[in-house]
Design a protein around this motif. Structure first.
Motif, PDB file in Angstrom:
ATOM      1  N   MET A   1       0.841  -1.193   0.000  1.00 58.48           N
ATOM      2  CA  MET A   1       0.000   0.000   0.000  1.00 58.48           C
ATOM      3  C   MET A   1       0.879   1.247   0.000  1.00 58.48           C
ATOM      4  N   VAL A   2       0.460   2.260  -0.758  1.00 61.63           N
ATOM      5  CA  VAL A   2       1.188   3.521  -0.807  1.00 61.63           C
ATOM      6  C   VAL A   2       0.750   4.382   0.366  1.00 61.63           C
ATOM      7  N   ASP A   3       1.708   4.789   1.178  1.00 68.47           N
ATOM      8  CA  ASP A   3       1.420   5.612   2.354  1.00 68.47           C
ATOM      9  C   ASP A   3       1.587   7.100   2.051  1.00 68.47           C
ATOM     10  N   VAL A   4       2.662   7.456   1.331  1.00 70.48           N
ATOM     11  CA  VAL A   4       2.967   8.859   1.046  1.00 70.48           C
ATOM     12  C   VAL A   4       3.321   9.006  -0.435  1.00 70.48           C
ATOM     13  N   VAL A   5       2.815  10.076  -1.040  1.00 70.48           N
ATOM     14  CA  VAL A   5       3.217  10.447  -2.398  1.00 70.48           C
ATOM     15  C   VAL A   5       3.932  11.787  -2.320  1.00 70.48           C
ATOM     16  N   PHE A   6       5.197  11.797  -2.736  1.00 71.22           N
ATOM     17  CA  PHE A   6       5.965  13.037  -2.822  1.00 71.22           C
ATOM     18  C   PHE A   6       5.845  13.594  -4.238  1.00 71.22           C
ATOM     19  N   PHE A   7       5.643  14.899  -4.329  1.00 70.03           N
ATOM     20  CA  PHE A   7       5.599  15.578  -5.620  1.00 70.03           C
ATOM     21  C   PHE A   7       6.780  16.527  -5.741  1.00 70.03           C
ATOM     22  N   ASP A   8       7.482  16.435  -6.845  1.00 68.55           N
ATOM     23  CA  ASP A   8       8.410  17.494  -7.214  1.00 68.55           C
ATOM     24  C   ASP A   8       7.580  18.751  -7.506  1.00 68.55           C
ATOM     25  N   LEU A   9       8.224  19.927  -7.528  1.00 70.77           N
ATOM     26  CA  LEU A   9       7.461  21.152  -7.763  1.00 70.77           C
ATOM     27  C   LEU A   9       7.740  21.757  -9.148  1.00 70.77           C
ATOM     28  N   ASP A  10       8.964  22.216  -9.385  1.00 67.65           N
ATOM     29  CA  ASP A  10       9.269  22.879 -10.653  1.00 67.65           C
ATOM     30  C   ASP A  10       9.298  21.873 -11.796  1.00 67.65           C
ATOM     31  N   GLY A  11       8.515  22.155 -12.825  1.00 66.51           N
ATOM     32  CA  GLY A  11       8.407  21.240 -13.948  1.00 66.51           C
ATOM     33  C   GLY A  11       7.360  20.174 -13.740  1.00 66.51           C
ATOM     34  N   THR A  12       6.855  20.050 -12.510  1.00 68.80           N
ATOM     35  CA  THR A  12       5.837  19.057 -12.189  1.00 68.80           C
ATOM     36  C   THR A  12       4.516  19.734 -11.830  1.00 68.80           C
ATOM     37  N   LEU A  13       4.563  20.671 -10.887  1.00 68.79           N
ATOM     38  CA  LEU A  13       3.367  21.411 -10.482  1.00 68.79           C
ATOM     39  C   LEU A  13       3.311  22.799 -11.117  1.00 68.79           C
ATOM     40  N   VAL A  14       4.454  23.461 -11.186  1.00 69.56           N
ATOM     41  CA  VAL A  14       4.539  24.838 -11.681  1.00 69.56           C
ATOM     42  C   VAL A  14       5.602  24.913 -12.773  1.00 69.56           C
ATOM     43  N   ASP A  15       5.299  25.676 -13.823  1.00 67.87           N
ATOM     44  CA  ASP A  15       6.213  25.797 -14.957  1.00 67.87           C
ATOM     45  C   ASP A  15       7.232  26.899 -14.664  1.00 67.87           C
ATOM     46  N   HIS A  16       8.296  26.525 -13.982  1.00 72.29           N
ATOM     47  CA  HIS A  16       9.333  27.490 -13.622  1.00 72.29           C
ATOM     48  C   HIS A  16      10.214  27.841 -14.817  1.00 72.29           C
ATOM     49  N   ARG A  17      10.471  26.902 -15.683  1.00 76.96           N
ATOM     50  CA  ARG A  17      11.363  27.167 -16.820  1.00 76.96           C
ATOM     51  C   ARG A  17      10.791  28.270 -17.705  1.00 76.96           C
ATOM     52  N   ARG A  18       9.516  28.159 -18.041  1.00 84.07           N
ATOM     53  CA  ARG A  18       8.895  29.170 -18.877  1.00 84.07           C
ATOM     54  C   ARG A  18       8.919  30.533 -18.183  1.00 84.07           C
ATOM     55  N   ALA A  19       8.710  30.532 -16.862  1.00 84.86           N
ATOM     56  CA  ALA A  19       8.709  31.788 -16.119  1.00 84.86           C
ATOM     57  C   ALA A  19      10.088  32.440 -16.128  1.00 84.86           C
ATOM     58  N   ALA A  20      11.141  31.638 -15.956  1.00 85.43           N
ATOM     59  CA  ALA A  20      12.502  32.190 -15.968  1.00 85.43           C
ATOM     60  C   ALA A  20      12.836  32.784 -17.328  1.00 85.43           C
ATOM     61  N   PHE A  21      12.447  32.104 -18.404  1.00 88.53           N
ATOM     62  CA  PHE A  21      12.703  32.631 -19.737  1.00 88.53           C
ATOM     63  C   PHE A  21      11.896  33.906 -19.972  1.00 88.53           C
ATOM     64  N   ALA A  22      10.661  33.947 -19.479  1.00 84.88           N
ATOM     65  CA  ALA A  22       9.844  35.149 -19.633  1.00 84.88           C
ATOM     66  C   ALA A  22      10.455  36.321 -18.886  1.00 84.88           C
ATOM     67  N   ALA A  23      10.968  36.062 -17.688  1.00 88.42           N
ATOM     68  CA  ALA A  23      11.566  37.137 -16.888  1.00 88.42           C
ATOM     69  C   ALA A  23      12.776  37.728 -17.588  1.00 88.42           C
ATOM     70  N   ILE A  24      13.654  36.882 -18.103  1.00 91.59           N
ATOM     71  CA  ILE A  24      14.835  37.392 -18.794  1.00 91.59           C
ATOM     72  C   ILE A  24      14.442  38.031 -20.124  1.00 91.59           C
ATOM     73  N   GLY A  25      13.432  37.476 -20.790  1.00 94.07           N
ATOM     74  CA  GLY A  25      12.945  38.113 -22.005  1.00 94.07           C
ATOM     75  C   GLY A  25      12.479  39.527 -21.727  1.00 94.07           C
ATOM     76  N   GLY A  26      11.796  39.728 -20.600  1.00 96.11           N
ATOM     77  CA  GLY A  26      11.334  41.056 -20.239  1.00 96.11           C
ATOM     78  C   GLY A  26      12.479  41.994 -19.908  1.00 96.11           C
ATOM     79  N   ILE A  27      13.471  41.489 -19.183  1.00 91.00           N
ATOM     80  CA  ILE A  27      14.625  42.323 -18.808  1.00 91.00           C
ATOM     81  C   ILE A  27      15.438  42.715 -20.037  1.00 91.00           C
ATOM     82  N   VAL A  28      15.687  41.745 -20.899  1.00 95.36           N
ATOM     83  CA  VAL A  28      16.607  41.962 -22.012  1.00 95.36           C
ATOM     84  C   VAL A  28      15.948  42.692 -23.169  1.00 95.36           C
ATOM     85  N   GLY A  29      14.746  42.249 -23.527  1.00 96.61           N
ATOM     86  CA  GLY A  29      14.154  42.778 -24.745  1.00 96.61           C
ATOM     87  C   GLY A  29      12.854  43.503 -24.565  1.00 96.61           C
ATOM     88  N   GLY A  30      12.386  43.622 -23.316  1.00 96.90           N
ATOM     89  CA  GLY A  30      11.088  44.247 -23.106  1.00 96.90           C
ATOM     90  C   GLY A  30       9.968  43.390 -23.645  1.00 96.90           C
TER      91      GLY A  30
END
Length: 256
Positions: A1-30
């Motif tokens: 029986m499964v007692d605990v399920v661990f979830f990763d967060l970045d790339g699993t629950l929240v799209d951090h990669r896209r956010a990081a690219f968007a942030a630098i896109g905003g800084i560099v190129g507006g």
């Protein structure tokens, strides 16, 4: 029986990669994001196009985050190291004052990053379905290598925190994944044989979890979180899902 399920967060629950690219896109190129700015020139004096600079920032993040996870520097210092290496690529001066670097991160990077976070569409349906599972439902926890304050802010932003019994980071456990799996099981009062780890990173979330005695489930979103290229090829024995909404049925099969 499964007692605990661990979830990763970045790339699993929240799209951090896209956010990081968007942030630098905003800084560099507006631009609203690096994806929309592909082929655009960077600012005068910069060392590449918007997309190239965003990719360089992503590589710096990977390098200096591992230094933080290895205990070589604080979370704030890994941000400073990234800024020190990145500002010359923009043709901007680098201050010797750590406080000035902190301000650059706080004022120019983090606001756009946080605004650009996106929760994947399959997350809430998965968590709600797990909460409706009949019988003794597994307990849920987030197991992430990120900064505790930043990771909890992501969960709060999207109303996810209430679904998890714990949010476990290197700060709480004293180690990062993959070394953290045993400590995470102890913290949750279970044994590895009754724990499942779900994540998008095949080596650290699945292979390393299995080596620690857990059952690793690979969430294959069709893209490599680190490189942005196609997903790696897994061994046939790897438990693989393409959407988190497939997880409740998989757990039910494991418990039957």
């Amino acid at each position: 029986m499964v007692d605990v399920v661990f979830f990763d967060l970045d790339g699993t629950l929240v799209d951090h990669r896209r956010a990081a690219f968007a942030a630098i896109g905003g800084i560099v190129g507006g631009a609203t994001g690096a994806a929309e700015a592909v082929g655009s020139a960077g600012p005068a004096g910069s060392a590449g196009s918007v997309a190239e600079l965003a990719a360089k920032w992503w590589a710096l993040e990977a390098r200096h985050m591992w230094e933080y996870l290895a205990g070589e520097c604080s979370f704030a210092e890994q941000h400073r190291r990234r800024a020190r290496a990145f500002l010359p690529l923009l043709g901007e001066p680098v201050s010797e004052d750590p406080a000035a670097l902190d301000r650059w991160i706080a004022e120019r990077y983090l606001p756009v990053l946080q605004e650009s976070w996106q929760c994947y569409a399959d997350v809430l349906p998965c968590l709600e379905a797990l909460g409706r599972m009949p019988g003794r439902r597994p307990r849920l926890a987030v197991l992430t290598n990120g900064d505790p304050g930043q990771q909890r802010a992501k969960l709060d932003r999207f109303g996810l925190a209430g679904h998890f019994e714990a949010v476990l980071t290197p700060t709480e456990l004293g180690a990062a994944k993959p070394a953290a799996y045993a400590a995470a099981c102890r913290r949750m009062g279970t044994v590895p044989e009754r724990a499942v780890n779900v994540g998008d990173m095949l080596p650290t979330d699945v292979t390393a979890a299995a080596a620690a005695g857990l059952t690793g489930v690979w969430l294959d979103r069709g893209v490599d979180f680190v490189t942005g290229g196609p997903s790696p090829v897994a061994e046939p024995s790897v438990l693989r899902i393409e959407r988190l909404t497939e997880l409740p049925d998989l757990l039910a099969q494991m418990g039957s």
